[in-house]
Design an enzyme around this catalytic site. Structure first.
Site, PDB file in Angstrom:
ATOM      1  N   TYR A 133      33.013  37.710  47.802  1.00 25.86           N
ATOM      2  CA  TYR A 133      34.430  38.222  47.745  1.00 25.86           C
ATOM      3  C   TYR A 133      34.800  38.435  49.017  1.00 25.86           C
ATOM      4  O   TYR A 133      36.416  38.859  48.746  1.00 25.86           O
ATOM      5  CB  TYR A 133      33.834  40.048  47.323  1.00 25.86           C
ATOM      6  CG  TYR A 133      35.154  41.125  47.524  1.00 25.86           C
ATOM      7  CD1 TYR A 133      35.565  41.229  46.101  1.00 25.86           C
ATOM      8  CD2 TYR A 133      35.900  41.561  48.436  1.00 25.86           C
ATOM      9  CE1 TYR A 133      36.533  42.391  45.529  1.00 25.86           C
ATOM     10  CE2 TYR A 133      37.218  43.013  48.229  1.00 25.86           C
ATOM     11  CZ  TYR A 133      37.010  42.464  46.187  1.00 25.86           C
ATOM     12  OH  TYR A 133      37.899  43.630  46.290  1.00 25.86           O
ATOM     13  N   SER A 178      42.778  43.013  48.834  1.00 24.75           N
ATOM     14  CA  SER A 178      42.040  44.048  49.303  1.00 24.75           C
ATOM     15  C   SER A 178      41.757  43.831  50.874  1.00 24.75           C
ATOM     16  O   SER A 178      43.178  42.930  51.427  1.00 24.75           O
ATOM     17  CB  SER A 178      40.156  43.342  49.059  1.00 24.75           C
ATOM     18  OG  SER A 178      39.884  44.510  49.281  1.00 24.75           O
TER      19      SER A 178
END
Length: 259
Positions: free
Chosen positions: A154, A141
Site C-alpha cells: 500500500y 494517503s
C-alpha cells in the site's frame, strides 16, 4: 455551484470516500459517472445522486482491466460529450509483515492502486487532450509521503501514485490538464474498519490501542479525518481555476503529517 456542467468520473465510487466525493460532486452541479467493481453499489450511488436532483450514471469497472477502463471512459465521453474531471480512487489493503507477504498479495494491491491509476489516467488524458483540458485527481494517503509497518504494498503504491501525479502535471500542462493528489489520514471507511482487527492481531494489542496508539497517535487532536473533509478538498481541487495548483500533494490528516 462550483462544478456546474462539469463531467466527472470516479473509480471505487460505490462506497466510502469515492461515494462521498461522487455525491458531493453531484450537489455541486457535476454530471457524475460512478464507477465501481460492484455494479450494484455504483447503481445505488447514481440513483441517490439522481433522486437528489443531480445527474449520474453507473459504470461497472475493474480498474485492473485495460479494456474495462477504456470502455468506461469512452462510454462517458459518448454519453455526455467529454470528460473534465477524473478521480482515481479505487483501492484495497492487505496487512502483513514484509517477510511474510506473498507476491500475490503484493501484486493485487499494486495492481488496483497503481496500475488502475495509470489505466484511468491514460484513457482520461486522451479524452481531455481532445477537449482541451481537464483535471486528474488521485486518492493518495499520508502513506504517499511516509510509511507505516505492515503496509508495504500500500505504501509503495501510494508513493507511486504521487510520482504519477507529478508526471501528469508536467506532461499535461501544455494540453491544459492539471493533476493533484489528495493525501488523507485515517478515515472511518470499510477499508479502515477492516484494518483495525487485522492490525490488533498482527501487533498483539487491542483494537482500541490500534485506534489511539497507531492510527491517531500523531494527529493533533486524536480525531479521524472525515468523509466530508476529503470530499470538500476534492471539490476544491476540481474547481480550482488555474495551473497554479498542479502536481501537489495536499494532506488532510488532522496534523498527522505536516509538510
Amino acid at each position: 455551484m462550483r462544478l456546474e456542467n462539469r463531467i466527472a468520473l470516479i473509480t471505487g465510487a460505490g462506497r466510502g470516500i469515492g461515494r462521498a466525493v461522487a455525491e458531493h460532486y453531484g450537489r455541486e452541479g457535476a454530471r457524475v459517472a460512478v464507477a465501481d467493481l460492484d455494479y450494484s453499489t455504483a447503481q445505488e450511488v447514481a440513483e441517490h445522486i439522481n433522486s437528489a436532483g443531480g445527474s449520474a450514471m453507473a459504470l461497472a469497472m475493474d480498474v485492473t482491466d485495460e479494456q474495462a477502463v477504456e470502455r468506461g471512459v469512452n462510454s462517458v465521453v459518448e454519453a455526455w460529450g467529454g470528460l473534465d474531471i477524473v478521480l482515481a480512487n479505487a483501492g484495497i489493503q492487505h496487512i502483513a509483515p514484509l517477510d511474510q507477504l506473498s507476491f500475490n498479495h503484493w501484486r493485487q494491491v499494486m495492481s488496483v492502486h497503481l496500475d488502475g491509476a495509470f489505466l484511468l489516467t491514460r484513457s482520461a488524458l486522451q479524452a481531455m487532450y481532445a477537449k482541451g483540458g481537464g483535471t486528474i485527481l488521485y486518492m493518495g494517503s499520508v502513506h504517499s509521503l511516509e510509511a507505516s509497518p505492515l503496509k508495504a504494498p500500500y505504501v509503495a503504491a501510494k508513493h507511486g501514485m504521487l510520482g504519477l501525479c507529478r508526471a501528469v502535471a508536467k506532461e499535461g500542462a501544455e494540453h491544459g490538464v492539471r493533476s493533484n493528489i489528495i493525501c488523507p489520514g485515517f478515515v472511518r471507511t470499510p477499508l479502515v474498519d477492516k484494518q483495525i482487527p487485522e492490525q490488533a492481531q498482527a501487533l498483539g494489542i487491542s483494537e482500541e490501542d490500534v485506534i489511539s496508539k497507531v492510527m491517531l497517535k500523531n494527529t493533533v487532536d486524536g480525531e479521524f479525518t472525515t468523509l466530508a473533509d476529503v470530499s470538500e478538498l476534492a471539490v476544491y481541487l476540481a474547481a480550482f481555476p488555474s495551473a497554479a495548483l498542479t502536481g501537489q500533494s495536499i494532506v488532510v490528516s488532522h496534523g498527522w503529517h505536516m509538510q
